[in-house]
Write a protein that holds these residues in place. Structure first.
Motif, PDB file in Angstrom:
ATOM      1  N   VAL A 181       0.836  -1.205   0.000  1.00 25.47           N
ATOM      2  CA  VAL A 181       0.000   0.000   0.000  1.00 25.47           C
ATOM      3  C   VAL A 181       0.874   1.260   0.000  1.00 25.47           C
ATOM      4  O   VAL A 181       1.917   1.295   0.657  1.00 25.47           O
ATOM      5  CB  VAL A 181      -0.987  -0.002   1.207  1.00 25.47           C
ATOM      6  CG1 VAL A 181      -0.247  -0.075   2.526  1.00 25.47           C
ATOM      7  CG2 VAL A 181      -1.904   1.206   1.190  1.00 25.47           C
ATOM      8  N   VAL A 182       0.450   2.257  -0.769  1.00 24.04           N
ATOM      9  CA  VAL A 182       1.079   3.585  -0.730  1.00 24.04           C
ATOM     10  C   VAL A 182      -0.048   4.613  -0.780  1.00 24.04           C
ATOM     11  O   VAL A 182      -1.177   4.289  -1.155  1.00 24.04           O
ATOM     12  CB  VAL A 182       2.034   3.836  -1.922  1.00 24.04           C
ATOM     13  CG1 VAL A 182       3.192   2.855  -1.924  1.00 24.04           C
ATOM     14  CG2 VAL A 182       1.297   3.805  -3.253  1.00 24.04           C
ATOM     15  N   VAL A 183       0.273   5.840  -0.392  1.00 21.88           N
ATOM     16  CA  VAL A 183      -0.685   6.934  -0.536  1.00 21.88           C
ATOM     17  C   VAL A 183      -0.059   7.978  -1.454  1.00 21.88           C
ATOM     18  O   VAL A 183       1.062   8.428  -1.214  1.00 21.88           O
ATOM     19  CB  VAL A 183      -1.042   7.563   0.831  1.00 21.88           C
ATOM     20  CG1 VAL A 183      -2.007   8.730   0.643  1.00 21.88           C
ATOM     21  CG2 VAL A 183      -1.637   6.525   1.761  1.00 21.88           C
ATOM     22  N   ARG A 242      -2.499  -3.098  -3.346  1.00 21.57           N
ATOM     23  CA  ARG A 242      -2.579  -4.146  -4.344  1.00 21.57           C
ATOM     24  C   ARG A 242      -3.688  -5.121  -3.997  1.00 21.57           C
ATOM     25  O   ARG A 242      -3.971  -5.372  -2.829  1.00 21.57           O
ATOM     26  CB  ARG A 242      -1.243  -4.808  -4.596  1.00 21.57           C
ATOM     27  CG  ARG A 242      -0.669  -5.630  -3.562  1.00 21.57           C
ATOM     28  CD  ARG A 242       0.580  -6.288  -4.138  1.00 21.57           C
ATOM     29  NE  ARG A 242       1.281  -6.890  -3.021  1.00 21.57           N
ATOM     30  CZ  ARG A 242       2.375  -7.610  -3.143  1.00 21.57           C
ATOM     31  NH1 ARG A 242       2.911  -7.795  -4.329  1.00 21.57           N
ATOM     32  NH2 ARG A 242       2.941  -8.142  -2.091  1.00 21.57           N
ATOM     33  N   THR A 243      -4.298  -5.603  -5.051  1.00 24.59           N
ATOM     34  CA  THR A 243      -5.511  -6.401  -4.880  1.00 24.59           C
ATOM     35  C   THR A 243      -5.164  -7.857  -4.614  1.00 24.59           C
ATOM     36  O   THR A 243      -5.905  -8.566  -3.959  1.00 24.59           O
ATOM     37  CB  THR A 243      -6.397  -6.297  -6.130  1.00 24.59           C
ATOM     38  OG1 THR A 243      -5.544  -6.417  -7.285  1.00 24.59           O
ATOM     39  CG2 THR A 243      -7.077  -4.951  -6.180  1.00 24.59           C
ATOM     40  N   SER A 244      -4.017  -8.305  -5.093  1.00 21.49           N
ATOM     41  CA  SER A 244      -3.598  -9.674  -4.801  1.00 21.49           C
ATOM     42  C   SER A 244      -2.090  -9.731  -4.767  1.00 21.49           C
ATOM     43  O   SER A 244      -1.410  -8.871  -5.340  1.00 21.49           O
ATOM     44  CB  SER A 244      -4.141 -10.643  -5.859  1.00 21.49           C
ATOM     45  OG  SER A 244      -3.250 -10.694  -6.953  1.00 21.49           O
ATOM     46  N   GLN A 250      -0.898  -0.397 -10.811  1.00 22.60           N
ATOM     47  CA  GLN A 250      -1.856   0.692 -10.571  1.00 22.60           C
ATOM     48  C   GLN A 250      -1.158   2.038 -10.434  1.00 22.60           C
ATOM     49  O   GLN A 250      -1.634   3.054 -10.920  1.00 22.60           O
ATOM     50  CB  GLN A 250      -2.609   0.446  -9.279  1.00 22.60           C
ATOM     51  CG  GLN A 250      -3.564  -0.721  -9.290  1.00 22.60           C
ATOM     52  CD  GLN A 250      -4.224  -0.837  -7.927  1.00 22.60           C
ATOM     53  OE1 GLN A 250      -4.978   0.039  -7.510  1.00 22.60           O
ATOM     54  NE2 GLN A 250      -3.916  -1.900  -7.210  1.00 22.60           N
ATOM     55  N   LEU A 251      -0.048   2.027  -9.726  1.00 24.55           N
ATOM     56  CA  LEU A 251       0.648   3.281  -9.442  1.00 24.55           C
ATOM     57  C   LEU A 251       1.092   3.961 -10.731  1.00 24.55           C
ATOM     58  O   LEU A 251       0.839   5.151 -10.967  1.00 24.55           O
ATOM     59  CB  LEU A 251       1.860   2.974  -8.542  1.00 24.55           C
ATOM     60  CG  LEU A 251       2.716   4.140  -8.079  1.00 24.55           C
ATOM     61  CD1 LEU A 251       1.893   5.147  -7.291  1.00 24.55           C
ATOM     62  CD2 LEU A 251       3.886   3.646  -7.220  1.00 24.55           C
TER      63      LEU A 251
END
Lengths: 317, 317
Positions: free
Chosen positions: A274-276, A289-291, A299-300
């Motif tokens: 995870v990142v913001v 991330r989903t998996s 995504q990023l």
């Protein structure tokens, strides 16, 4: 009382100049500059994006004939993965990376022995176990394509001196691309260093009891990059902390202080998951991330490519 | 006035005990100990030699959740090359190595991309350019043989804490081999460290001006290895300096102080081309490589294997 911004700016510029003046000269500078100029000439004519990805940690030598150095933790996983996805999205990539860090298309390798991937067949032909075959073949094919089509330029560094000189060279050269340039500054850059001229010439003796060291702050080059080197480019920097309580606040400070378009905030404990993204319009976007099978960088980079397109389309927004 | 040797010895032992008590526990200790016991059980029955090669530099974390650390320069080239030649000479090798350092049979690899070695043929089969083909195939074959015949045990470390705990575990286990054991201590071990309990928990803040650090000396474990862990083994340590004027003197000091059988003295500027072996019988043997095509380690390991044979044959000499 806060310092006058123009005074602070001048001080930053002076600190940066002093740093570069005192740094040991970059080896092979002419050859590197020539390959960079050639790479950019190929891509300046087209309308595509060019991204400079920095990756891996910088070292701070403690001795001129370097035996000991301070290093920053970074495998280079994020930069290497992102490079692959930027290439897939049609970007040309300048990959400024720490020697020995993770490389695009090689991330799946066993840590210590690439030989674990291979076997010899009965006729002495090189084989990859069935389980890894398609991954290894895809890697070889994607890598060859990127190199053969001149879409990937790899520039290695080890020390903070090499890193910042390379970044300056690339950024000032990419300035001609205007808004089409992107900086994706994922390298873990030292905050402290020992100025070259005050460094021990030989290996520090160990017989004299405890060792005391004083380290100076590295000038904040993000500010100079944005202000002088490549003002029109789309700039993404990273903030890594181990303490989640101060992370977002520090990311927002960096965003304002250095004029970044995006600061990606990540925590050491879960930076792969995870990142913001903290953005200059005040937005905060969490990317998870989903998996486990998917890289967060899919995504990023996708989000950043979209934001960069808007930046190109509306240069003053 | 020189310290009473027995007092100095006790102080060393106490310092070593304090270091181990305060070190963060080795991860996977039980699994590592089991694979080590299994490896030694295979080789304790036969009459062959077993060598523990240490290789690469240790890191000293500056923060408990480690972002920054001090590192020692060492590619691991010497340890990886020597491992190959000890295997060729019939030794079983325990290779205690820094993660990411050079590995046996992989030394010829391009620094940053193993993919540069491969191409895909017309039927998508993996090919190596003719120029490298025989080298790569020999590497795959030699590596497979060493692993499949259980002649090579690889134990990785990163920090000084991991390194010294592994060395202690291996040395005390190898003690059962008596004179048939050899230690070839080529790792670049930190002289200074920050004790775990006095370490910053989080990433050190960079906003507070210059950074001051105090580092403690790492206890001299060579002394403990020789005295307590594996007193009958043949012990070879390395001394690296950047200043040639103090090198041999420091090598002789180490020889006496730690009771080594051989100290290999090398200089950073030319360690691949020439070393001096300082031995406990007062001898000094210069080993130079005869051509760039040959590794210095061919001669070095050859001489050591002979000396180790004599050590086995005449245990009290």
């Amino acid at each position: 009382m806060a310092m006058d911004p123009s005074v602070a700016a001048r001080q930053s510029e002076e600190a940066a100049e002093a740093f570069f003046r005192a740094a040991p000269p970059l080896r092979d500078r002419d050859r590197l500059a020539a390959s960079l100029a050639d790479f950019l000439a190929r891509h300046s004519a087209g309308g595509g994006g060019v991204v400079c990805v920095t990756s891996g940690g910088t070292t701070v030598p403690l001795e001129q004939r370097c035996v000991r150095y301070i290093d920053n933790f970074s495998s280079g996983q994020r930069g290497a993965a992102s490079t692959e996805y930027f290439l897939k999205a049609g970007y040309a990539v300048i990959f400024i990376h720490r020697r020995g860090s993770k490389q695009p298309y090689c991330r799946f390798l066993p840590e210590d022995s690439f030989l674990d991937l291979f076997e010899l067949g009965e006729d002495s032909e090189i084989q990859v176990p069935q389980s890894h075959s398609s991954v290894v073949k895809a890697a070889i094919s994607n890598y060859r394509k990127a190199i053969d089509e001149c879409l990937l330029l790899k520039l290695p560094f080890t020390t903070i001196f090499e890193y910042l000189q390379l970044l300056q060279m690339v950024a000032t050269s990419m300035n001609c691309l205007g808004h089409r340039g992107m900086f994706y500054l994922a390298a873990a850059v030292s905050d402290f260093y020992v100025p070259w001229e005050s460094m021990a010439k030989h290996k520090i003796e160990s017989a004299g009891g405890p060792l005391n060291m004083q380290l100076n702050q590295v000038p904040k080059m993000l500010f100079i990059l944005r202000k002088n080197w490549a003002p029109a480019a789309f700039c993404v920097s990273f903030k890594l902390e181990t303490d989640p309580n101060i992370l977002l606040q520090k990311a927002e400070m960096a965003l304002k202080k250095y004029g970044m378009n995006v600061v990606v905030a990540n925590e050491l404990a879960n930076y792969k998951d995870v990142v913001v993204m903290v953005t200059s319009n005040g937005g905060r976007t969490t990317v998870s991330r989903t998996s486990k099978a998917e890289d967060l960088e899919v995504q990023l980079t996708d989000l950043l490519v979209k934001m960069h397109s808007e930046h190109i389309a509306q240069p003053n927004s």
